[in-house]
Motif scaffolding. Sequence first.
Motif, PDB file in Angstrom:
ATOM      1  N   THR A   2     -12.462  -4.530   9.220  1.00 25.44           N
ATOM      2  CA  THR A   2     -11.304  -3.780   9.698  1.00 25.44           C
ATOM      3  C   THR A   2     -11.757  -2.581  10.535  1.00 25.44           C
ATOM      4  OG1 THR A   2     -10.128  -4.443   7.707  1.00 25.44           O
ATOM      5  CG2 THR A   2      -9.160  -2.665   8.995  1.00 25.44           C
ATOM      6  N   LEU A   3     -12.750  -1.850  10.032  1.00 26.09           N
ATOM      7  CA  LEU A   3     -13.215  -0.667  10.751  1.00 26.09           C
ATOM      8  C   LEU A   3     -13.837  -1.039  12.096  1.00 26.09           C
ATOM      9  CD1 LEU A   3     -13.670   2.403  10.683  1.00 26.09           C
ATOM     10  CD2 LEU A   3     -15.974   1.920   9.835  1.00 26.09           C
ATOM     11  N   LEU A   4     -14.744  -2.013  12.087  1.00 29.17           N
ATOM     12  CA  LEU A   4     -15.432  -2.372  13.334  1.00 29.17           C
ATOM     13  C   LEU A   4     -14.469  -2.967  14.354  1.00 29.17           C
ATOM     14  CD1 LEU A   4     -18.803  -3.805  11.952  1.00 29.17           C
ATOM     15  CD2 LEU A   4     -18.332  -1.533  12.871  1.00 29.17           C
ATOM     16  N   CYS A   5     -13.492  -3.711  13.864  1.00 29.99           N
ATOM     17  CA  CYS A   5     -12.532  -4.304  14.795  1.00 29.99           C
ATOM     18  C   CYS A   5     -11.572  -3.250  15.330  1.00 29.99           C
ATOM     19  CB  CYS A   5     -11.767  -5.450  14.130  1.00 29.99           C
ATOM     20  SG  CYS A   5     -12.828  -6.871  13.860  1.00 29.99           S
ATOM     21  N   ALA A   6     -11.327  -2.205  14.542  1.00 29.79           N
ATOM     22  CA  ALA A   6     -10.507  -1.105  15.059  1.00 29.79           C
ATOM     23  C   ALA A   6     -11.234  -0.440  16.223  1.00 29.79           C
ATOM     24  CB  ALA A   6     -10.231  -0.097  13.955  1.00 29.79           C
ATOM     25  N   MET A   7     -12.539  -0.225  16.065  1.00 28.45           N
ATOM     26  CA  MET A   7     -13.315   0.371  17.156  1.00 28.45           C
ATOM     27  C   MET A   7     -13.285  -0.521  18.394  1.00 28.45           C
ATOM     28  SD  MET A   7     -16.453   1.691  14.752  1.00 28.45           S
ATOM     29  CE  MET A   7     -17.635   1.807  16.069  1.00 28.45           C
ATOM     30  N   ALA A   8     -13.510  -1.812  18.185  1.00 27.92           N
ATOM     31  CA  ALA A   8     -13.512  -2.731  19.325  1.00 27.92           C
ATOM     32  C   ALA A   8     -12.133  -2.805  19.963  1.00 27.92           C
ATOM     33  CB  ALA A   8     -13.973  -4.114  18.868  1.00 27.92           C
ATOM     34  N   GLY A  36     -21.575  -9.598  16.634  1.00 29.00           N
ATOM     35  CA  GLY A  36     -20.941 -10.604  15.793  1.00 29.00           C
ATOM     36  C   GLY A  36     -20.413 -11.768  16.620  1.00 29.00           C
ATOM     37  N   PHE A  37     -19.793 -11.436  17.732  1.00 33.27           N
ATOM     38  CA  PHE A  37     -19.228 -12.480  18.583  1.00 33.27           C
ATOM     39  C   PHE A  37     -20.330 -13.361  19.173  1.00 33.27           C
ATOM     40  CE2 PHE A  37     -17.423 -14.098  22.576  1.00 33.27           C
ATOM     41  CZ  PHE A  37     -16.291 -14.696  22.071  1.00 33.27           C
ATOM     42  N   GLY A  38     -21.373 -12.718  19.678  1.00 33.22           N
ATOM     43  CA  GLY A  38     -22.468 -13.474  20.291  1.00 33.22           C
ATOM     44  C   GLY A  38     -23.162 -14.380  19.288  1.00 33.22           C
ATOM     45  N   LEU A  39     -23.473 -13.830  18.109  1.00 30.01           N
ATOM     46  CA  LEU A  39     -24.263 -14.579  17.130  1.00 30.01           C
ATOM     47  C   LEU A  39     -23.465 -15.667  16.421  1.00 30.01           C
ATOM     48  CD1 LEU A  39     -26.553 -12.043  15.245  1.00 30.01           C
ATOM     49  CD2 LEU A  39     -27.232 -14.035  16.589  1.00 30.01           C
ATOM     50  N   PHE A  40     -22.197 -15.376  16.101  1.00 35.06           N
ATOM     51  CA  PHE A  40     -21.478 -16.297  15.227  1.00 35.06           C
ATOM     52  C   PHE A  40     -20.278 -16.978  15.877  1.00 35.06           C
ATOM     53  CE2 PHE A  40     -23.722 -13.315  12.464  1.00 35.06           C
ATOM     54  CZ  PHE A  40     -24.525 -14.216  11.781  1.00 35.06           C
ATOM     55  N   TYR A  41     -20.054 -16.727  17.175  1.00 27.13           N
ATOM     56  CA  TYR A  41     -19.016 -17.469  17.889  1.00 27.13           C
ATOM     57  C   TYR A  41     -19.572 -18.153  19.134  1.00 27.13           C
ATOM     58  CZ  TYR A  41     -15.433 -15.679  14.807  1.00 27.13           C
ATOM     59  OH  TYR A  41     -14.682 -15.423  13.695  1.00 27.13           O
ATOM     60  N   LEU A  42     -20.207 -17.326  20.002  1.00 27.90           N
ATOM     61  CA  LEU A  42     -20.663 -17.867  21.278  1.00 27.90           C
ATOM     62  C   LEU A  42     -21.875 -18.788  21.095  1.00 27.90           C
ATOM     63  CD1 LEU A  42     -19.543 -17.465  24.035  1.00 27.90           C
ATOM     64  CD2 LEU A  42     -21.253 -15.696  24.474  1.00 27.90           C
ATOM     65  N   TYR A  43     -22.903 -18.240  20.430  1.00 30.32           N
ATOM     66  CA  TYR A  43     -24.129 -19.010  20.214  1.00 30.32           C
ATOM     67  C   TYR A  43     -23.847 -20.324  19.473  1.00 30.32           C
ATOM     68  CZ  TYR A  43     -28.903 -19.975  18.551  1.00 30.32           C
ATOM     69  OH  TYR A  43     -30.094 -20.564  18.252  1.00 30.32           O
ATOM     70  N   PRO A  44     -23.131 -20.289  18.343  1.00 29.76           N
ATOM     71  CA  PRO A  44     -22.835 -21.560  17.674  1.00 29.76           C
ATOM     72  C   PRO A  44     -22.010 -22.514  18.531  1.00 29.76           C
ATOM     73  CG  PRO A  44     -21.682 -19.744  16.636  1.00 29.76           C
ATOM     74  CD  PRO A  44     -22.657 -19.153  17.570  1.00 29.76           C
ATOM     75  N   MET A  96     -16.785  -9.035  12.990  1.00 29.90           N
ATOM     76  CA  MET A  96     -15.547  -9.179  13.762  1.00 29.90           C
ATOM     77  C   MET A  96     -14.915 -10.535  13.507  1.00 29.90           C
ATOM     78  SD  MET A  96     -15.841 -11.575  16.610  1.00 29.90           S
ATOM     79  CE  MET A  96     -14.979 -10.820  17.940  1.00 29.90           C
ATOM     80  N   THR A  97     -13.608 -10.616  13.737  1.00 30.07           N
ATOM     81  CA  THR A  97     -12.993 -11.910  14.026  1.00 30.07           C
ATOM     82  C   THR A  97     -12.169 -11.673  15.287  1.00 30.07           C
ATOM     83  OG1 THR A  97     -10.973 -11.502  12.780  1.00 30.07           O
ATOM     84  CG2 THR A  97     -12.771 -12.555  11.590  1.00 30.07           C
ATOM     85  N   PRO A  98     -12.066 -12.659  16.157  1.00 28.10           N
ATOM     86  CA  PRO A  98     -11.281 -12.461  17.378  1.00 28.10           C
ATOM     87  C   PRO A  98      -9.855 -12.026  17.062  1.00 28.10           C
ATOM     88  CG  PRO A  98     -12.568 -14.465  17.531  1.00 28.10           C
ATOM     89  CD  PRO A  98     -12.726 -13.966  16.124  1.00 28.10           C
ATOM     90  N   PHE A  99      -9.302 -12.577  15.961  1.00 29.07           N
ATOM     91  CA  PHE A  99      -7.923 -12.230  15.647  1.00 29.07           C
ATOM     92  C   PHE A  99      -7.769 -10.741  15.349  1.00 29.07           C
ATOM     93  CE2 PHE A  99      -4.696 -11.304  12.443  1.00 29.07           C
ATOM     94  CZ  PHE A  99      -3.566 -11.638  13.160  1.00 29.07           C
ATOM     95  N   ALA A 100      -8.682 -10.193  14.542  1.00 33.22           N
ATOM     96  CA  ALA A 100      -8.570  -8.785  14.159  1.00 33.22           C
ATOM     97  C   ALA A 100      -8.654  -7.882  15.385  1.00 33.22           C
ATOM     98  CB  ALA A 100      -9.650  -8.436  13.140  1.00 33.22           C
ATOM     99  N   VAL A 101      -9.594  -8.190  16.294  1.00 35.20           N
ATOM    100  CA  VAL A 101      -9.742  -7.390  17.509  1.00 35.20           C
ATOM    101  C   VAL A 101      -8.460  -7.483  18.340  1.00 35.20           C
ATOM    102  CG1 VAL A 101     -11.011  -7.123  19.667  1.00 35.20           C
ATOM    103  CG2 VAL A 101     -12.237  -7.670  17.557  1.00 35.20           C
ATOM    104  N   PHE A 102      -7.958  -8.692  18.491  1.00 34.77           N
ATOM    105  CA  PHE A 102      -6.749  -8.937  19.264  1.00 34.77           C
ATOM    106  C   PHE A 102      -5.558  -8.170  18.676  1.00 34.77           C
ATOM    107  CE2 PHE A 102      -2.911 -11.541  19.900  1.00 34.77           C
ATOM    108  CZ  PHE A 102      -2.866 -11.544  21.278  1.00 34.77           C
TER     109      PHE A 102
END
Lengths: 296, 311
Positions: free
Chosen positions: A103-109, B41-49, A166-172
């Motif tokens: 949650t924290l890291l995705c808030a930053m992103a 996180g995105f590079g290692l566990f989304y893009l790379y895979p 991260m998850t793309p959804f959380a960032v979005f």
Amino acid sequence: MNRPFRIRIGRPLAWACLILAIVISLFPLYWMLRTAITPGRELAGDNAGLLPRHPTLLNFERVLGLTTREEARAAGGSGADLDFFRYLRNSILYTGLVTAVQTLLCAMAGYAFARLRFPGRDLLFGVFVAALMVPPIFTLLPNFVLVKELGWLDTVAGLVAPSLLMTPFAVFFLRQFFLGVPRDVEQAALIDGAGKGLIFWRVVLPMSRGPLLTLALTTAVWTWNDYLWPLLVAPGEETRVLTAALGIFLKQSPNTAPDWTGLMAGSVLSIIPVLLLVVFFGRRLVDSIQFSGMKG
Amino acid sequence: MLLRQGEPAAPPVAGPAHRLKAGTRGDGRLAAAFLAPALIGFGLFYLYPALRGAWYSMTDWNLLSRPRFVGLDNYARLLHDPLFWNALKVTGGYVVLNLGIQLVAGLGLAALLHRLTRSLVLRSLLVVPWLVPNVTTGLLWMWLLDADLGFLNHLLTGAGLPAQGFLTSPDLALPSVAVITSWSGTGYTALLLYAGMLLVPRHVYEAAALDGSGEIRTFFRVTLPLMRPILAFVLVVSLIDSFQLFDAVAVTTKGGPVNATRVIYHYIYEQAFTHFKMGYASALALSLVLVLGVLTFVQMRLLRASTSDLA
């Protein structure tokens, strides 16, 4: 004229349907509890009444590993070692760690994508959004291979790796929220000479408690329920979480006569946090679901 | 005067206002710091895979030896694999059953809630099944549907009907799985639809009532048509969700009896982790990406085609 008649019978009938729906929703969970407090040896002859004839907590004790193997077997267990205390603790750790950090890291992103200016921002965000469309199984296979290569099988690192940062959804989700935050609040702070980093921590984050909590709740429910990933990368006794433990428990239980009372005791343990969530955050959960309904 | 959080919210800023303005200083370093964890996180566990998965799909690999490049063989094989087509068929059948039950029951529930009560407690109770972990739901219903001691068969035999092997009969297994997942999802769907109903303005109902329209007629002639956008949204979201059914099947039927519930997700899982055909499993997974991509495209079209009549 049958209209007045229809109104008189219509409302009670509608209520009856609604109550029936609630009963269908909740009765299976009651049955789970009812089975969990039935002595294992008596289940075959005592599987119908609303209450068991001889209620007992023995099934909880044996799945929590509080009884000896002999006692567990005498109570209807298969003799496999069970330690749901540990699985419960692992699940809490897994869920807590992923929820807080993500949650924290995705808030930053999300804030960076919503408010900061840098070259390539929209393109990068587009790539993130594209990842939203990819079904998890496609990345799950190579991620399993990666975690295996890193030697992270049966470690907390392997368990949390794909979802911690991260998850793309959380960032979005959070970017969308930050876009809607009125800019004048930040402008005022900027004029006061605060840097954008400071503004994020001191102004934007405190303002965003609502959406952050909503996202954290969603992430927590999702992580708590996650089954396939923990089962694949962390099935070992040390790192096994509740969902994986239930799956493994079922596999160890004889096919012809599964240890239902033990399985239901474990199941009850797995939904206690869910029920707490409803008690403490019912309104927020319901609101967040309805919110997605209104957006649709 | 840094903290002014009590301030009432101004209307949201429209999209283009935050565009990069020429001449303004960028926030490159701060952005890099804020984005670094997410990018890693995105590079290692989304893009790379994703890239690796695409590569595996063109190899023959059992997880132990080195992957052997075979070009498009896996895809050629997939086209002639009856079990792949079976998995698509089973998944399609499940999607229809699951969506059918959830939409009809969800709409009915939403309408009842909307006409009867604003109770938060009732709405919370209805979403409890949705919050129960899928594994737990699977186990619970395996027990409720058990051929010998299950509660449902107790009801059936009590009513003088023969007991059924709900999860062991090839005909009943898939519908049973759909009932299980509907139990867990209907309350959630109902809440989404209920929220959509709240958007229909009161005066529309008042006008309908003045015209002498009854409850049921109003529902079909007024409420439903005005809910088209939310219906489309719920339909496509649950469609894509249903395509990815795994947990319930993995717990209750493991794809059986005789592949009757071998949905595509479970078939991929089995190829990868039971038969260790990593290459073939990756090709299957990539094909699923394509199928879902097409569905998402249709979703976009459908959503655009269904702009609200309330505007």
